[in-house]
Motif scaffolding. Sequence first.
Motif, PDB file in Angstrom:
ATOM      1  N   GLU A  59       0.849  -1.187   0.000  1.00 32.38           N
ATOM      2  CA  GLU A  59       0.000   0.000   0.000  1.00 32.38           C
ATOM      3  C   GLU A  59       0.889   1.242   0.000  1.00 32.38           C
ATOM      4  N   GLN A  66      -3.219  13.096   1.583  1.00 26.95           N
ATOM      5  CA  GLN A  66      -4.120  12.255   2.357  1.00 26.95           C
ATOM      6  C   GLN A  66      -3.562  12.070   3.777  1.00 26.95           C
ATOM      7  N   ASP A 188      -0.066   4.246 -10.442  1.00 24.13           N
ATOM      8  CA  ASP A 188      -1.180   3.737  -9.655  1.00 24.13           C
ATOM      9  C   ASP A 188      -2.405   4.607  -9.923  1.00 24.13           C
ATOM     10  N   GLU A 189      -3.441   4.015 -10.533  1.00 18.60           N
ATOM     11  CA  GLU A 189      -4.610   4.790 -10.954  1.00 18.60           C
ATOM     12  C   GLU A 189      -5.340   5.425  -9.774  1.00 18.60           C
ATOM     13  N   GLU A 190      -5.461   4.704  -8.671  1.00 18.58           N
ATOM     14  CA  GLU A 190      -6.137   5.265  -7.505  1.00 18.58           C
ATOM     15  C   GLU A 190      -5.354   6.439  -6.935  1.00 18.58           C
ATOM     16  N   TYR A 191      -4.041   6.305  -6.918  1.00 19.47           N
ATOM     17  CA  TYR A 191      -3.187   7.376  -6.410  1.00 19.47           C
ATOM     18  C   TYR A 191      -3.304   8.620  -7.281  1.00 19.47           C
ATOM     19  N   LYS A 193      -5.717   9.782  -8.800  1.00 20.97           N
ATOM     20  CA  LYS A 193      -6.981  10.498  -8.605  1.00 20.97           C
ATOM     21  C   LYS A 193      -6.831  11.653  -7.618  1.00 20.97           C
ATOM     22  N   ARG A 194      -5.759  11.646  -6.839  1.00 27.94           N
ATOM     23  CA  ARG A 194      -5.537  12.703  -5.851  1.00 27.94           C
ATOM     24  C   ARG A 194      -4.767  13.887  -6.423  1.00 27.94           C
ATOM     25  N   LYS A 198      -4.918  13.861 -13.902  1.00 27.23           N
ATOM     26  CA  LYS A 198      -4.887  12.415 -13.717  1.00 27.23           C
ATOM     27  C   LYS A 198      -4.225  11.706 -14.886  1.00 27.23           C
TER      28      LYS A 198
END
Length: 495
Positions: A59, A66, A188-191, A193-194, A198
């Motif tokens: 992770e 965040q 990392d696609e989720e990362y 998003k922040r 993007k």
Amino acid sequence: MPRKLLVCYVLPSRYDDEGYVQRYWRNVLPSNTLACLKSLTCALAGTEELGRDVDLTVEIYDDSVQRVPIERIVRRARKSGAQLLVGLVGVQSNQFPRAADIALAFREHDVPVMIGGFHVSGVLALFGEPSPELQRMLEHGVTLVRGEAEAPGALAGILRDALDGALRPLYNITELPDLSHAAVPQQDEEYLKRFVWKNMGTIDTSRGCPFNCSFCTIINVQGRTMRFRSAEAILKSIEENHAHGVNVYFFTDDNFARSAIWETLFDGMIALRAQGIVLRFMMQVDTQAWRIPHFIEKAQAAGCYLVFIGMETLNPKNIAAAGKRQNKVGQYAAMVEAWHQADILVEVGYIIGFPHDTVESVRRDITMLQHEIKVDEAAFFMLTPLPGSRDHFNMVQQGTPLDADLNNYDSFHETFRHARIPAGQWYGLYREAWETFYSKDNIVNMMLRVPPALYWRTLWLCIWNRYATLFGTHPMVTGFLRLKDRKGRRPTFAA
């Protein structure tokens, strides 16, 4: 039954002058370090190096965008029966106080923690032993890691020790690994998003720099011999990332122009663009890159829209003092024009506080940047003796009084007494440089000469920097919508 290992990599933020964590709703550039370490660690899953009986989970957390949920991470690991290992990664000197506080918070739960990055590696490279703040971490059971995780067997060895509950106090990885066969980090696609964009990613295509600037930590941490990834692997990664919507890059190399693969990589990117794959990128190069045959024209064809150049100063005496003799002041205007001819923007780094700087000389230099050299963007910094640099080492050896708070080693605080600029005026001069360069008149002049395709991007950045200087937001702030997290207040902060 497989053994479970949960590895959490945390990129720490830093504290502002009020003691609050600098955290934003959206940031601009994702961390290449997080991408590298996650990719390297995931590649070990199920291999002989780590053991096929290991169930590995990775992770990543970016403290600048965040909150790091320390208690939740610990509870989840214990509930699942996983061995938890936390790594504070990519830690610069100004991030070390925040990294230390996160590390100690995890250590209160008896979680094994390690800290790596430029501060740890730089201090150990030049001094050979831990400084007081590093020693404090060792005393609290925090492991220090010097060096690069790509070194053969290095990361796997650390993870095996963590699984066995036998982390060593210090991993001194002195080998500078060959990167030609190293895996290229995946985004990392989720990362992403922040972040504001993007579709933007980062890649270090090479490491090291052949030059010898006294203020630089790169040469003492990553070496003066250029090491580079495989062009074929980078191109494959670019294609894969494009399928996930990532088509804009920042090549984070300290000096892309000195990489042996630059031409092969450019040719490959040109071929991808010919196939209809849209690619754009910015890169860091030196002041002599424009003289390399075909470098500019191939950069343009490959999709380069901006180069960041360490111009540093317009004073030849400062250049000599810093050991940056490759910079030729008399060539600056021609260099910028050569990039402009290829419709590529030029952003320069400019350092205020070299030994021969005065209030008057810096003001003259900013005027020259505006009206004679005509750069498109400028980022101003205050000379800072960063641990890991020759400047810092020499000052410590000479007994020069230095700011004891590493949080201020961010290139916009006065960390030592300047011989020619009075205390307090140095920071004022730094702010004045931003205000002067991003004045209304100079923004108009810059917009009149910017390539049409880059007009809106340049205008946006100019407006942002002008807003920052007029309304007190620090110009080097890169995030959007500051989030003041009172739970993230600096525990050791003294008002």
